[in-house]
Design an enzyme around this catalytic site. Sequence first.
Site, PDB file in Angstrom:
ATOM      1  N   HIS A 144       0.840  -1.202   0.000  1.00 33.92           N
ATOM      2  CA  HIS A 144       0.000   0.000   0.000  1.00 33.92           C
ATOM      3  C   HIS A 144       0.873   1.249   0.000  1.00 33.92           C
ATOM      4  CE1 HIS A 144      -3.166   2.822   0.954  1.00 33.92           C
ATOM      5  NE2 HIS A 144      -4.013   1.867   0.594  1.00 33.92           N
ATOM      6  N   HIS A 145       0.469   2.211  -0.792  1.00 31.87           N
ATOM      7  CA  HIS A 145       1.242   3.443  -0.949  1.00 31.87           C
ATOM      8  C   HIS A 145       1.363   4.220   0.353  1.00 31.87           C
ATOM      9  CE1 HIS A 145       2.806   7.073  -2.865  1.00 31.87           C
ATOM     10  NE2 HIS A 145       2.999   6.331  -3.935  1.00 31.87           N
TER      11      HIS A 145
END
Length: 172
Positions: A144-145
């Site tokens: 996840h960013h």
Amino acid sequence: IMRRLTGADLFHLTREASGLPAHTIKLAVVAPGDGPLDPDTLLDPDAVATWAAEVLPRREPFRWRLQHVPLHLGRPVWEDTDTIDPAHHVMRRTLQGPDLDQALDDLIGELAGGAPMPRDRPLWRLWVVDGLADGRVAMVLQLHHSLADGGASVRIWEELLGADVDGPAPQG
């Protein structure tokens, strides 16, 4: 240990809630005899799960789980979990068809545009993809960013692929 989410982290989580996936994709294709994870090891689900359980938690982002503040009176926080369960994070896929490189491209597209990862555990998945020509195996990391931006996740990925399981844990 709790870490408060930054505004950018919160942005990526909020954006994802509106239907736009916010995970990054990293790909490594391993040929027989390459690196610490030989394809023979990658073809053994237990060996991959063992590697993931030993190596990935050495990097903080792989241990972080999202926790909401009671009554939503503040930004969510990252909680550092003690352990990860590889069964929730390590996935397998076998490619089939006449054009295996295209099948891998299609899978990566599917993962890149896929549904958000469950928020009740650390926000990453590792896909082990076999069936490639010449005994090669692909490792596809969804991270996840909000855990790491593109550059940081590339550095983490490179470190993980060269990680010495018996060596000291990397910091940060």
